[in-house]
Design an enzyme around this catalytic site. Structure first.
Site, PDB file in Angstrom:
ATOM      1  N   ASP A 186     -13.709  -0.969   7.698  1.00 44.04           N
ATOM      2  CA  ASP A 186     -13.673  -2.424   7.562  1.00 44.04           C
ATOM      3  C   ASP A 186     -13.585  -3.131   8.913  1.00 44.04           C
ATOM      4  OD1 ASP A 186     -11.125  -1.486   8.101  1.00 44.04           O
ATOM      5  OD2 ASP A 186     -10.251  -2.151   6.225  1.00 44.04           O
ATOM      6  N   ASP A 189       0.705  -2.634  -0.948  1.00 47.29           N
ATOM      7  CA  ASP A 189       0.311  -3.009  -2.316  1.00 47.29           C
ATOM      8  C   ASP A 189      -0.711  -2.032  -2.907  1.00 47.29           C
ATOM      9  OD1 ASP A 189      -1.924  -3.569  -0.823  1.00 47.29           O
ATOM     10  OD2 ASP A 189      -2.061  -5.686  -1.373  1.00 47.29           O
ATOM     11  N   HIS A 202      -3.571  -1.058  -1.431  1.00 51.60           N
ATOM     12  CA  HIS A 202      -4.979  -1.237  -1.053  1.00 51.60           C
ATOM     13  C   HIS A 202      -5.447  -0.136  -0.103  1.00 51.60           C
ATOM     14  CE1 HIS A 202      -3.502  -3.684   2.538  1.00 51.60           C
ATOM     15  NE2 HIS A 202      -4.479  -3.010   3.112  1.00 51.60           N
ATOM     16  N   GLU A 247      -8.459  -4.978  -2.004  1.00 56.39           N
ATOM     17  CA  GLU A 247      -7.161  -5.474  -2.465  1.00 56.39           C
ATOM     18  C   GLU A 247      -7.005  -5.230  -3.969  1.00 56.39           C
ATOM     19  OE1 GLU A 247      -5.033  -6.333  -0.389  1.00 56.39           O
ATOM     20  OE2 GLU A 247      -5.760  -7.685   1.166  1.00 56.39           O
TER      21      GLU A 247
END
Ligand code: GLP
Length: 279
Positions: free
Chosen positions: A67, A136, A138, A143
């Site tokens: 990314d 979380d 990801h 996400e």
């Protein structure tokens, strides 16, 4: 999933670096999928050490990163381009043309994502994909709520990710709101996935990834669908695993087995290829 709990961050990083080095030892023209974040920094440090000590040749390797932030030029110190040169590429002596990172400054971002996928295909697919995990759950910048079949695309960062990553920027205002990221579908196509976790703040996500249901709300849980995912952490990240004793037992039992899938060197042995061929 192969689950390994190492003594500490150093041991985890060393083990992970050995695995990546093994791919390059077996396949000098390997295609490496790489990640940013603080977690893989130790892996990269050990990989550079191994390359130097063994004179392991990285000249034929190709890399793809997961990314990049939107709107940050490669020269920006917080861009993932800059991160990779600082922590790995320079130490390995890679040439610019060996490395592939999404261009967050591209005029047409959607087109950039399509081209990136095309480049992965042209390179023959990713042999091993290194991953970290967000608190979380990801992976890359996929996400919670991301499609489990998603492809490389422009994504909006979760407020929590923006807050988490603000430590690298002057303040939260400076953290980009969007990024370009491989999709979960793209990641799952790698021949092997190697995911790492360090620290107590990852314990919930780590146990959800391994023991929870497969859910878009915890994107890393999609790795349960991968035929060869290796998950390595240190004790703090493993603290919430309910079946930890069993994983340690399995790890001891298969100590003499190869840690890499046979289909990195023999693509025809990939069970997913066979399934396609049989249709
Ligand atoms: C960012 C990256 C992820 C990385 C995550 C965790 O969101 N896009 O690839 O896994 O941070 O980072 P860290 O390893 O610093 O906890």
């Amino acid at each position: 999933m192969f689950i390994k709990v190492e003594r500490d961050y150093e041991a985890m990083s060393q083990r992970a670096a050995e695995i990546v080095a093994d791919v390059v030892r077996g396949k000098p023209a390997a295609v490496l999928g790489l990640a940013t974040g603080s977690t893989p920094v130790g892996l990269y440090r050990h990989l550079i050490r191994i390359a130097r000590e063994e004179r392991l040749d990285f000249r034929q390797v190709t890399t793809f990163n997961l990314d990049e932030y939107e709107g940050l030029p490669a020269s920006h110190p917080q861009s993932y381009h800059a991160f990779m040169w600082k922590h790995l590429f320079e130490g390995l002596g890679l040439r610019d043309e060996q490395t592939n990172l999404l261009d967050g400054m591209a005029r047409d971002l959607a087109e950039e994502c399509v081209r990136f996928e095309e480049r992965i295909r042209q390179a023959g697919g990713i042999d091993i994909q290194v991953l970290g995990i967000g608190a979380d759950g990801h992976i890359a910048f996929c996400e919670p709520g991301s499609s489990l079949a998603g492809r490389t695309s422009v994504v909006s960062l979760h407020p929590q990710t923006i807050a988490d990553n603000s430590r690298f920027f002057e303040n939260e205002e400076h953290v980009p709101r969007r990024a370009l990221s491989m999709g979960i579908g793209t990641i799952l196509e790698a021949r092997c996935c190697l995911i790492l976790a360090n620290g107590a703040n990852k314990a919930d996500a780590w146990s959800g990834m391994i023991e929870g249901p497969i859910s878009a709300m915890l994107p890393a849980s999609a790795l349960q669908l991968h035929p060869w995912a290796i998950a390595i952490c240190e004790p703090a990240a493993a603290a919430k695993l309910r079946h930890l004793d069993y994983y340690r037992h399995v790890d001891r039992e298969r100590a003499d087995q190869p840690l890499l899938p046979p289909w990195i060197l023999q693509p025809e042995r990939d069970p997913r290829r066979r399934a396609v061929a049989a249709v």
